[in-house]
Design a protein around this motif. Sequence first.
Motif, PDB file in Angstrom:
ATOM      1  N   VAL A 299      15.596  56.277  -8.316  1.00  0.00           N
ATOM      2  CA  VAL A 299      15.666  55.876  -7.563  1.00  0.00           C
ATOM      3  C   VAL A 299      14.684  56.581  -6.216  1.00  0.00           C
ATOM      4  O   VAL A 299      14.637  56.863  -5.249  1.00  0.00           O
ATOM      5  N   GLY A 300      15.398  58.267  -6.864  1.00  0.00           N
ATOM      6  CA  GLY A 300      14.736  59.000  -6.241  1.00  0.00           C
ATOM      7  C   GLY A 300      14.101  60.997  -6.198  1.00  0.00           C
ATOM      8  O   GLY A 300      13.155  60.327  -7.594  1.00  0.00           O
ATOM      9  N   GLY A 301      15.175  61.357  -6.036  1.00  0.00           N
ATOM     10  CA  GLY A 301      13.951  62.795  -6.780  1.00  0.00           C
ATOM     11  C   GLY A 301      14.513  63.623  -8.163  1.00  0.00           C
ATOM     12  O   GLY A 301      14.419  64.527  -8.088  1.00  0.00           O
ATOM     13  N   GLU A 302      15.249  62.445  -8.473  1.00  0.00           N
ATOM     14  CA  GLU A 302      15.876  62.900  -9.963  1.00  0.00           C
ATOM     15  C   GLU A 302      14.836  63.352 -11.134  1.00  0.00           C
ATOM     16  O   GLU A 302      13.799  62.292 -11.376  1.00  0.00           O
ATOM     17  N   ARG A 303      15.641  64.044 -12.081  1.00  0.00           N
ATOM     18  CA  ARG A 303      14.578  64.313 -13.056  1.00  0.00           C
ATOM     19  C   ARG A 303      15.588  64.115 -14.358  1.00  0.00           C
ATOM     20  O   ARG A 303      16.488  64.716 -14.630  1.00  0.00           O
TER      21      ARG A 303
ATOM     22  N   ARG B 129      17.067  74.407 -10.016  1.00  0.00           N
ATOM     23  CA  ARG B 129      17.740  73.473  -9.951  1.00  0.00           C
ATOM     24  C   ARG B 129      18.040  72.688 -11.254  1.00  0.00           C
ATOM     25  O   ARG B 129      17.387  72.275 -11.759  1.00  0.00           O
ATOM     26  N   PRO B 130      19.807  72.111 -10.665  1.00  0.00           N
ATOM     27  CA  PRO B 130      20.065  71.590 -12.242  1.00  0.00           C
ATOM     28  C   PRO B 130      18.882  70.084 -12.399  1.00  0.00           C
ATOM     29  O   PRO B 130      19.522  69.957 -11.525  1.00  0.00           O
ATOM     30  N   LYS B 131      18.540  69.353 -13.418  1.00  0.00           N
ATOM     31  CA  LYS B 131      18.073  67.915 -13.812  1.00  0.00           C
ATOM     32  C   LYS B 131      19.934  67.641 -14.094  1.00  0.00           C
ATOM     33  O   LYS B 131      20.530  67.621 -14.078  1.00  0.00           O
ATOM     34  N   LEU B 132      19.243  66.329 -12.908  1.00  0.00           N
ATOM     35  CA  LEU B 132      20.875  65.139 -13.114  1.00  0.00           C
ATOM     36  C   LEU B 132      20.898  65.139 -14.534  1.00  0.00           C
ATOM     37  O   LEU B 132      22.053  64.701 -14.985  1.00  0.00           O
ATOM     38  N   ALA B 133      20.182  64.808 -15.890  1.00  0.00           N
ATOM     39  CA  ALA B 133      20.611  65.097 -17.069  1.00  0.00           C
ATOM     40  C   ALA B 133      21.272  65.923 -17.320  1.00  0.00           C
ATOM     41  O   ALA B 133      22.458  65.661 -18.598  1.00  0.00           O
ATOM     42  N   ASP B 134      21.375  67.056 -17.388  1.00  0.00           N
ATOM     43  CA  ASP B 134      21.909  68.182 -17.812  1.00  0.00           C
ATOM     44  C   ASP B 134      23.668  68.184 -17.427  1.00  0.00           C
ATOM     45  O   ASP B 134      24.433  68.904 -17.612  1.00  0.00           O
TER      46      ASP B 134
ATOM     47  N   ALA C 195      27.087  67.374 -18.968  1.00  0.00           N
ATOM     48  CA  ALA C 195      28.443  68.963 -19.027  1.00  0.00           C
ATOM     49  C   ALA C 195      29.582  67.843 -17.990  1.00  0.00           C
ATOM     50  O   ALA C 195      30.783  68.631 -18.479  1.00  0.00           O
ATOM     51  N   THR C 196      29.681  66.737 -17.679  1.00  0.00           N
ATOM     52  CA  THR C 196      30.548  66.146 -17.040  1.00  0.00           C
ATOM     53  C   THR C 196      31.548  66.133 -18.082  1.00  0.00           C
ATOM     54  O   THR C 196      31.519  64.955 -19.744  1.00  0.00           O
ATOM     55  N   PRO C 197      32.608  66.706 -18.203  1.00  0.00           N
ATOM     56  CA  PRO C 197      33.868  66.088 -19.127  1.00  0.00           C
ATOM     57  C   PRO C 197      34.541  64.705 -19.394  1.00  0.00           C
ATOM     58  O   PRO C 197      34.215  63.924 -18.878  1.00  0.00           O
ATOM     59  N   GLU C 198      33.988  64.888 -20.463  1.00  0.00           N
ATOM     60  CA  GLU C 198      34.566  63.332 -21.373  1.00  0.00           C
ATOM     61  C   GLU C 198      36.311  63.140 -20.595  1.00  0.00           C
ATOM     62  O   GLU C 198      36.888  63.630 -20.102  1.00  0.00           O
TER      63      GLU C 198
END
Length: 84
Positions: free
Chosen positions: A80-84, A54-59, A63-66
Amino acid sequence: MGVAMMNASLRRSGGSYILTIPQSYVEQNDLGAGSRMSVEINGAELRVRPGRQRPKLADLLAATPEGLCRVDGWDEIAAVGGER
């Protein structure tokens, strides 16, 4: 890469059975406790291999385009949840 054959014993833990994975396989595939594994059953054959990680939130955010619209301060909001 050659095929390695070995014998392993099942252990019981509650209502489940545990099969030990050799350390060399764990290191070769960058696995650890909690790693997701894919299990395929075909008759008497059981195939176990690393599952899709599973990809991490930071990754995902990296990868979100500018230039896309984002909420001001979004990157500073605490998890607040299971984000890493």
